[in-house]
Design an enzyme around this catalytic site. Sequence first.
Site, PDB file in Angstrom:
ATOM      1  N   GLU A 161       3.512  -5.093   7.954  1.00  0.00           N
ATOM      2  CA  GLU A 161       2.605  -4.077   8.500  1.00  0.00           C
ATOM      3  C   GLU A 161       2.825  -3.790   9.982  1.00  0.00           C
ATOM      4  O   GLU A 161       2.737  -2.639  10.405  1.00  0.00           O
ATOM      5  CB  GLU A 161       1.146  -4.476   8.262  1.00  0.00           C
ATOM      6  CG  GLU A 161       0.661  -4.268   6.824  1.00  0.00           C
ATOM      7  CD  GLU A 161       0.987  -5.419   5.889  1.00  0.00           C
ATOM      8  OE1 GLU A 161       1.803  -6.292   6.256  1.00  0.00           O
ATOM      9  OE2 GLU A 161       0.435  -5.450   4.776  1.00  0.00           O
ATOM     10  N   ALA A 196       0.841  -1.202   0.000  1.00  0.00           N
ATOM     11  CA  ALA A 196       0.000   0.000   0.000  1.00  0.00           C
ATOM     12  C   ALA A 196       0.873   1.248   0.000  1.00  0.00           C
ATOM     13  O   ALA A 196       2.027   1.206   0.433  1.00  0.00           O
ATOM     14  CB  ALA A 196      -0.890  -0.005   1.240  1.00  0.00           C
ATOM     15  N   GLU A 219      -0.359  -9.446  -0.438  1.00  0.00           N
ATOM     16  CA  GLU A 219      -1.791  -9.753  -0.250  1.00  0.00           C
ATOM     17  C   GLU A 219      -2.509  -9.892  -1.590  1.00  0.00           C
ATOM     18  O   GLU A 219      -3.407 -10.723  -1.746  1.00  0.00           O
ATOM     19  CB  GLU A 219      -2.449  -8.657   0.599  1.00  0.00           C
ATOM     20  CG  GLU A 219      -2.001  -8.706   2.054  1.00  0.00           C
ATOM     21  CD  GLU A 219      -2.588  -7.581   2.867  1.00  0.00           C
ATOM     22  OE1 GLU A 219      -2.238  -6.415   2.585  1.00  0.00           O
ATOM     23  OE2 GLU A 219      -3.404  -7.852   3.764  1.00  0.00           O
ATOM     24  N   GLY A 246       0.583  -5.110   1.023  1.00  0.00           N
ATOM     25  CA  GLY A 246      -0.525  -5.254   0.078  1.00  0.00           C
ATOM     26  C   GLY A 246      -0.105  -5.934  -1.217  1.00  0.00           C
ATOM     27  O   GLY A 246      -0.925  -6.585  -1.878  1.00  0.00           O
TER      28      GLY A 246
HETATM   29  N1  3HC Z   1       4.529   3.488   0.003  1.00  0.00           N
HETATM   30  C1  3HC Z   1       4.964   4.710  -0.373  1.00  0.00           C
HETATM   31  N2  3HC Z   1       6.265   4.987  -0.580  1.00  0.00           N
HETATM   32  C2  3HC Z   1       7.142   3.987  -0.409  1.00  0.00           C
HETATM   33  C3  3HC Z   1       6.759   2.690  -0.018  1.00  0.00           C
HETATM   34  C4  3HC Z   1       5.374   2.447   0.168  1.00  0.00           C
HETATM   35  N3  3HC Z   1       4.907   1.233   0.506  1.00  0.00           N
HETATM   36  N4  3HC Z   1       7.867   1.919   0.091  1.00  0.00           N
HETATM   37  C5  3HC Z   1       8.900   2.703  -0.237  1.00  0.00           C
HETATM   38  N5  3HC Z   1       8.472   3.957  -0.533  1.00  0.00           N
HETATM   39  C6  3HC Z   1       9.258   5.115  -0.990  1.00  0.00           C
HETATM   40  C7  3HC Z   1      10.369   5.487  -0.008  1.00  0.00           C
HETATM   41  O1  3HC Z   1       9.887   6.384   0.964  1.00  0.00           O
HETATM   42  C8  3HC Z   1      11.372   6.123  -0.938  1.00  0.00           C
HETATM   43  O2  3HC Z   1      10.929   7.433  -1.211  1.00  0.00           O
HETATM   44  P1  3HC Z   1      12.003   8.646  -1.380  1.00  0.00           P
HETATM   45  O3  3HC Z   1      12.879   8.232  -2.525  1.00  0.00           O
HETATM   46  O4  3HC Z   1      11.148   9.826  -1.625  1.00  0.00           O
HETATM   47  O5  3HC Z   1      12.753   8.704  -0.084  1.00  0.00           O
HETATM   48  C9  3HC Z   1      11.238   5.320  -2.237  1.00  0.00           C
HETATM   49  O6  3HC Z   1       9.954   4.715  -2.168  1.00  0.00           O
HETATM   50  C10 3HC Z   1      12.268   4.221  -2.394  1.00  0.00           C
HETATM   51  O7  3HC Z   1      12.263   3.438  -1.195  1.00  0.00           O
HETATM   52  P2  3HC Z   1      13.598   2.910  -0.532  1.00  0.00           P
HETATM   53  O8  3HC Z   1      14.614   3.992  -0.530  1.00  0.00           O
HETATM   54  O9  3HC Z   1      13.236   2.288   0.764  1.00  0.00           O
HETATM   55  O10 3HC Z   1      14.021   1.819  -1.609  1.00  0.00           O
HETATM   56  P3  3HC Z   1      14.738   0.438  -1.372  1.00  0.00           P
HETATM   57  O11 3HC Z   1      14.935  -0.155  -2.692  1.00  0.00           O
HETATM   58  O12 3HC Z   1      15.944   0.627  -0.489  1.00  0.00           O
HETATM   59  O13 3HC Z   1      13.731  -0.469  -0.528  1.00  0.00           O
HETATM   60  C11 3HC Z   1      11.620  -1.518  -0.017  1.00  0.00           C
HETATM   61  C12 3HC Z   1      12.524  -0.895  -1.097  1.00  0.00           C
HETATM   62  C13 3HC Z   1      12.318  -2.782   0.540  1.00  0.00           C
HETATM   63  C14 3HC Z   1      10.327  -1.878  -0.662  1.00  0.00           C
HETATM   64  C15 3HC Z   1      11.431  -0.536   1.140  1.00  0.00           C
HETATM   65  O14 3HC Z   1      11.106   0.730   0.602  1.00  0.00           O
HETATM   66  C16 3HC Z   1      10.334  -0.924   2.088  1.00  0.00           C
HETATM   67  O15 3HC Z   1      10.531  -1.764   2.946  1.00  0.00           O
HETATM   68  N6  3HC Z   1       9.150  -0.280   1.957  1.00  0.00           N
HETATM   69  C17 3HC Z   1       8.055  -0.461   2.860  1.00  0.00           C
HETATM   70  C18 3HC Z   1       7.306  -1.727   2.581  1.00  0.00           C
HETATM   71  C19 3HC Z   1       6.135  -1.887   3.504  1.00  0.00           C
HETATM   72  O16 3HC Z   1       6.204  -1.658   4.704  1.00  0.00           O
HETATM   73  N7  3HC Z   1       5.002  -2.302   2.927  1.00  0.00           N
HETATM   74  C20 3HC Z   1       3.785  -2.445   3.651  1.00  0.00           C
HETATM   75  C21 3HC Z   1       2.960  -1.251   3.417  1.00  0.00           C
HETATM   76  S1  3HC Z   1       1.494  -1.267   4.400  1.00  0.00           S
HETATM   77  C22 3HC Z   1       0.387  -2.198   3.487  1.00  0.00           C
HETATM   78  O17 3HC Z   1       0.723  -2.714   2.461  1.00  0.00           O
HETATM   79  C23 3HC Z   1      -0.985  -2.238   4.066  1.00  0.00           C
HETATM   80  C24 3HC Z   1      -1.818  -3.304   3.472  1.00  0.00           C
HETATM   81  O18 3HC Z   1      -1.852  -4.427   4.315  1.00  0.00           O
HETATM   82  C25 3HC Z   1      -3.219  -2.828   3.267  1.00  0.00           C
END
Ligand code: 3HC
Length: 693
Positions: free
Chosen positions: A126, A64, A106, A103
């Site tokens: 999450e 997400a 998911e 997501g």
């Molecule tokens: N949403 C929005 N922005 C995101 C994002 C996300 N899920 N994941 C990463 N970004 C953004 C970062 O903030 C960064 O932005 P910036 O360049 O402006 O600083 C850019 O994308 C690149 O991210 P990284 O620098 O972290 O890139 P990496 O390649 O080093 O890592 C990653 C990639 C492993 C995917 C890491 O970004 C990460 O762990 N992201 C979070 C993943 C996460 O927690 N997902 C769960 C989301 S909650 C969800 O899905 C709810 C659902 O159950 C309904």
Amino acid sequence: MTEQILKVEQVEAIALIGLNNPPVNALSADLRAATYKALQILRSDDAIKAIVIYGEGRFFSAGADIKDFGRATEKPTLPDLLKDINDSSKPIIVALHGIAFGGGLELALAAHVRVGVSGLRAALPEVKLGIIPGAGGTQRLPRLAGIRAAVDIICTGKEVSAEKALEIGILDRLTNDSARDAGIAAANDVLTGKIPANSTDGLSIAPASTVIDAARQKYTGGLKAPLRALESIEAATRPISEGLALEREIFLQLMQSDERAGLVHAFFAERATAKIPEQNAGLQEINSIGVIGGGTMGVGIASAFSIAGFPVTLIELQDEQLKRARTIIDLNLSGALKRGKMKQEAYEKTRDILHFSTNLTDLAKTDLVIEAVFEDMDVKTELFKQLDNICKPGAMLATNTSYLDVNTIAAATKRANDVIGLHFFSPAHIMRLLEVVVAEKTSPELVATSFNLARKIGKIPVRAGVCDGFIGNRILSRYRKCCEYMLLDGAEFDQIDSALESFGFAMGPFAVADLAGLDISYTTRKRKAKTRPVEERYVRIADLVYEQGWHGRKNGCGFYVYDDSKIRVPNPGARDIVTKERAMLGIEPQTFTDDDIVARCLTTMIQEAANVLDEGIALRPVDIDAVELFGYGFPRHRGGPLHMADQIGLDTIIDRIRTYAEEDDYFWRVPTLLKQMLSKNQTFADLNISPEK
Ligand code: 3HC
Ligand code: NAI
């Protein structure tokens, strides 16, 4: 409509949907809407018999869009889209490569077939953001992988490899093809009946109450999300519609929590610090590292670079110290190997690229030299004079000083623009923070190179200006003083420690002082005695404890007494010193509640942070939060002191400072920046503007 954010194409009877939302294929409102619409169109096309969803770019999807958290969700929601996928009359195959998180995973769980590409990392992270999977993860993962595996994955947020995902039933197939090709192959196999296409929602599972009960005992760390996730996973044995409804309810409740807000702030803080004025400056090539000093910090710094594969030369005064340093670095490297931070091949290679020497001239050709010798200005300036003569032109010269003036150290050389502060934290191969201290003449290329290098060794770099203690140690000094004042005025040291530990710090300040060694802080206080303002209250208690020969954990006694099990018991002798000191100064002990203790500590951290910002020592509030979170153990789920300041409200913070000032108007002064912000109705979040904007 869908061309940009989706790539839709047809290969014979198979339709392909490529998610194309750089940089991480976040499932934003636009991407959800486009996918939903594309699915409707493709399903109504008789020529299409199966649909493949895959990710364009580096990986499938990071889940997400976290930037949308806290805002109203636009339709279709992710659960709506995923229900549509699960209920599809035509088989939907998801091909996963790189990363499938949150997501993103998911979405795959809701499809009829999942194929993975080698190297895939799958996770439902999450809980690390203070929420639970909110699009069926807690219902569909148990249906595919069983309750035990689902609890393990969801309550920890940990990553699962492609092989493990195949083993536990998340994937139906694992290949080495590209995701697009793997998706087409799997779709053909579905159409010829070689692989079955199943609805995950149609699967049922048996209750596993012993697994859930055992997990309830385990996840008691004070965070809400893992326990709420268990509640939701437990409902996976009920009909899917009931389970999904409960999951959504919990997800939406947690979305409103302070824990979620703090953890999401920490997530973005980790990334925001990279945005600096020098980010477009050229980079220097750094292929070799020299570390001077093989004490606590030198061995940690040398280990950090070795783990990342850099050739390192460590310099010490004598062979005996070199031998000790080598032993500790060996231990650090084998620890990194065991923890999976290093591959066996890289570990073996360190033998050829790690050198030890007592001869400073061995650094003549080194690209970056980091000094980690005693915290003494004369020792450091003398060393930098020597380095100026020895090191090649253009070599980066860095100091790991904790408090000393980097401008003075740079001025000892004839190349001040090549000098920078690289302030690591102990243990330096583990702690993620790196303060990059930019002196008056430091070149922009050096700053950009330091940030680039920090990322290569897995650190979170934060830009800091020169002052006594930079960002972190300057705030730490205030916090410690505040605790010492409360101790003298009536709180007990173990009460202060336990109040701050309940707030979320791993250790309170007196336990930390014992761990670091009371001799260390004693020496620092003596050094600073000459410059201490006369108006400042000085608390002698730590000096008196040290003068009894109690040096903390290293000799088993400090503020606490330690037995072999490291369980701490308050030292009656230290209590006695406190009581006598209060009596001698005629102080009538006041009562402090745990909330008072936390409020005062937090208020003084915010107060000093505001001064640090106002003086330009830190670029933005979020940089200060990052320093506290990644270097000083500030509880991650609280987001950092300035994130908390916004939650508490500036008017309350200012009121508190004014109230405390009735006792000590030298320590408790309202910073100018706070007054200005209040008059403009600003929050710290409003000041988090990137330098390039
Ligand atoms: N949403 C929005 N922005 C995101 C994002 C996300 N899920 N994941 C990463 N970004 C953004 C970062 O903030 C960064 O932005 P910036 O360049 O402006 O600083 C850019 O994308 C690149 O991210 P990284 O620098 O972290 O890139 P990496 O390649 O080093 O890592 C990653 C990639 C492993 C995917 C890491 O970004 C990460 O762990 N992201 C979070 C993943 C996460 O927690 N997902 C769960 C989301 S909650 C969800 O899905 C709810 C659902 O159950 C309904
Ligand atoms: P330490 O006392 O453990 O180690 C210093 C080492 O430097 C000693 O082994 C000594 O033999 C060696 N040394 C002294 N002069 C030398 C020279 N001219 N050439 C080669 N080696 C020399 O000190 P520690 O704790 O490692 O601190 C080093 C620096 O790092 C200090 O500036 C300190 O303020 C800073 N620092 C310390 C942190 C900590 O937690 N200990 C955290 C962050 C920074």
